[in-house]
Design an enzyme around this catalytic site. Structure first.
Site, mmCIF file in Angstrom:
data_model
loop_
_atom_site.group_PDB
_atom_site.id
_atom_site.type_symbol
_atom_site.label_atom_id
_atom_site.label_comp_id
_atom_site.label_asym_id
_atom_site.label_seq_id
_atom_site.Cartn_x
_atom_site.Cartn_y
_atom_site.Cartn_z
ATOM 1 C CD GLN A 115 -125.422 56.297 -77.904
ATOM 2 O OE1 GLN A 115 -126.620 56.076 -77.929
ATOM 3 N NE2 GLN A 115 -124.530 55.385 -78.232
ATOM 4 C CD GLU A 132 -125.903 53.190 -83.359
ATOM 5 O OE1 GLU A 132 -125.113 54.001 -82.819
ATOM 6 O OE2 GLU A 132 -125.915 51.975 -83.103
ATOM 7 C CG HIS A 133 -129.393 55.104 -81.173
ATOM 8 N ND1 HIS A 133 -128.042 54.910 -80.998
ATOM 9 C CD2 HIS A 133 -129.962 53.877 -81.084
ATOM 10 C CE1 HIS A 133 -127.810 53.619 -80.801
ATOM 11 N NE2 HIS A 133 -128.957 52.969 -80.848
ATOM 12 C CG HIS A 140 -126.459 36.610 -124.432
ATOM 13 N ND1 HIS A 140 -125.131 36.258 -124.348
ATOM 14 C CD2 HIS A 140 -126.833 36.973 -123.179
ATOM 15 C CE1 HIS A 140 -124.721 36.420 -123.087
ATOM 16 N NE2 HIS A 140 -125.731 36.844 -122.361
#
Lengths: 430, 430
Positions: free
Chosen positions: B259, B327-328, B420
């Site tokens: 990493q 992240e990991h 509407h």
């Protein structure tokens, strides 16, 4: 009068491109103001939030009074008519039923060489829901934002809704209760977005913020993106009606005006291959405007942003529809499914003459939070997965690792990442 | 030395909060520069793009030379070794197989009162893929971004990749070809993002831009968001390894360094309940650094952003993991599935000692484009649905409309939207 385009005229492509690029919202100074507000809320927390609420909403609060109490919510519900509460419950149930179909599945499988892979969905831990105040304070929006969050399993749904000069909308609070909202704060604007994103002493931060708002809210959401997730940046609402000679011009006119009454910068467009129908619709719009309470707003929207596009052939016009990428698309033709299936870009499609967009706004079931300003080219309406995230999973044993090692280490080497390669080879006892 | 935290020490919560909020990237002036570049590209198109490419990449191009030709791609492929091309093909095939499982299903059903509802997924019409140049030019990233787009059915995938001083990476071009990329342009930076978002004479605009880049690219993507869709704003990469006494300290050290070698601002964290293991890992990191080509980068990352967190109990530390939202996440414990199932926030989980993250970076199958900087709290890794959008569908006949009309008109009335309500009642012949 609305803009009129005809694909048989030479200037058509130029006019159509101008229609596409017409800005319906300005926001020059807005971003700077939003940035300043966010910075103050980050620095001073509740103190900044109450100060801005006093300044912008004319409402003096203490930190203790930021949150709407249970007793206030109960009182609000008691103030609503049983008929309205029943209508809200009908909407809630139909919206929930539709969104339950959207719950995504987890996946896990093991391949021939023994590598296990898949993914797992989990709910976001806390979500903030922005509900506009004043004229745009819609209980239906509370349901549309909160129900998918709760279907997703979000444990903490926090609603912020400004109450200018202390005016609360009881039905908004009733909708929050019905939809399972966990906390409600009477704040709005960029200060509410900042409080949700960064937290204050009174308001714990959330991980994602959804819901529509004015230009300051939109600018603030864009600013805090990254710190938290956000849904799309909502712009003014829009409808495109595709109609052939089988359509009822009065119904079309009613639908164009239902869109136009939202906001003077809303946009209603009719696309048809029938010049006679186009003329009748324009006449019917004028006639119906006369008896409309919000005629002023709807009239301005129709005059400034309305458009009638005459085309030789509806199927041939599908590329134009995809370029417009309308938020709402009504198809009132003899075979609406056929055209629908050919269209790539639309937030929501309403099929046939008996499906006015208003049904979808309230009780159809699908979400009414939809991509505006041509963003249906790349984004979807709000859904359950917007309140979840997917974690990918991978598992190798020794044999699977050995099988994958050569390709992985060669690619790592080629990318100049030797430590990547080593993290594989060190496990192989080579 | 990395930061050391111990949950038995009084200052733990404070230190952990500091670890969470540590900025690993500065970007003060960057946003202003990106905004200027975008404005120039919008105004001057190809001329601005070539001027910025000359200035930032030291490469003089004409508009005709912006696009990488078929002959250049063929030549690049011919320059790659057959072994590397085979490794790339292994990766491609595994990534495609995994992502094919993600294709979402359409839905249509009719309820008891005759309301038909559902949704239809369609591919985004054109997608831009940013590939960084220089040291971060990774063929694996091309595969990871382009394959899900092609699995989604995107008809036009456009890649931009800067080639500083004309240096191309043949394997990046080979990966583009393998993955089915339709057009490749040798440009980068904010100017490439602007060209993709707004288009130039040479480069047709896309509807969404994905892929990692430096701070200028990230700022530009944030700026063009709304005009086009974007994926997440990518920050420096990070890994969290959870390990108990059963884990191999040398393997952990190798993964932490894999990493760290990405980038001096990458972050590697070990969380363990075994002080002895922690000490051994720290020793092994030092030892392995000595023989690493990218020791300088990896060493700085480990020293500046590395962390070793000692906890009394791994299961009790899960709230810390969810706050880090890595992240990991590698889980090297006796029963990795058990811990994995308890974690809410992680981009990707790698289960067990034989699943180094590097396998997932290249050939595991799951996507390696994952949420960084704690955004796994609210977002997912890249997937097939990021290249598609969902159009909701609704259809009522006369009877279904009549059944839903009372609730819809009551809610419309309560929201002050009479047009509407009228768009519903006008169809009922009341």
């Amino acid at each position: 009068m609305p803009i009129r385009l005809d694909d048989k005229e030479a200037c058509f492509e130029q006019d159509f491109a101008a229609l596409l690029s017409a800005k319906r919202e300005v926001s020059e100074e807005v971003d700077r103001v939003a940035a300043d507000i966010i910075a103050e809320v980050r620095a001073d927390g509740d103190k900044a939030v109450t100060a801005f609420t006093s300044r912008f909403d004319g409402l003096d609060l203490t930190p203790e009074r930021l949150r709407v109490s249970e007793a206030e919510i109960e009182a609000a519900i008691a103030a609503c008519s049983p008929e309205l509460l029943a209508a809200l419950e009908t909407a809630r149930e139909r919206i929930e039923t539709y969104h339950l179909r959207q719950k995504p599945a987890d996946s896990w499988s093991t391949d021939a060489i023994g590598v296990g892979s898949g993914w797992r969905w989990s709910a976001i831990e806390a979500v903030g829901l922005y509900v506009p105040g004043g004229t745009a304070s819609y209980p239906s929006s509370v349901l549309m934002n909160a129900i998918p969050a709760k279907v997703a399993g979000v444990p903490r749904v926090v609603m912020v809704a400004p109450t200018p000069r202390g005016e609360t909308n009881p039905l908004v609070l009733a909708a929050a209760r019905l939809a399972g909202v966990d906390e409600v704060y009477r704040i709005g604007g960029a200060q509410a977005v900042a409080a949700l994103a960064y937290g204050t002493k009174t308001i714990a931060p959330v991980a994602k913020i959804v819901g529509p708002g004015n230009a300051y809210v939109a600018a603030a959401k864009r600013r805090v993106f990254g710190q938290v997730g956000i849904d799309m940046i909502a712009g003014p609402s829009e409808v495109l009606v595709i109609a052939d000679s089988t359509a009822n011009p009065n119904w079309i006119a009613a639908d164009l005006l239902a869109q136009a009454e939202h906001d003077a910068s809303a946009q209603s467009i009719l696309l048809t291959d029938d010049a006679g129908l186009a003329a009748e619709v324009e006449k019917a719009v004028i006639a119906q405007l006369a008896t409309l309470p919000r005629a002023e707003i709807a009239g301005r929207s129709w005059k400034d942003f309305g458009a009638v596009i005459l085309v030789s052939d509806l199927e041939g016009a599908i590329p134009l529809v995809d370029r417009l990428a309308p938020e709402h698309l009504e198809i009132m033709t003899a075979d609406p499914e056929r055209l629908s299936g050919m269209i790539r870009n639309a937030g929501a499609i309403f099929l046939g003459g008996h499906t006015p967009e208003a049904i979808g706004d309230y009780v159809g079931g699908p979400n009414h939070v939809l991509p505006t300003a041509r963003s249906a080219r790349f984004s979807s309406g709000l859904g359950v997965v917007d309140f979840m995230k997917r974690t990918s999973l991978l598992k190798c044993g020794p044999d699977a690792l050995r099988a994958l090692a050569p390709a992985a280490t060669q690619l790592a080497e080629a990318e100049g990442l030797q430590a990547h390669g080593r993290s594989v080879t060190i496990r192989l006892n080579l």
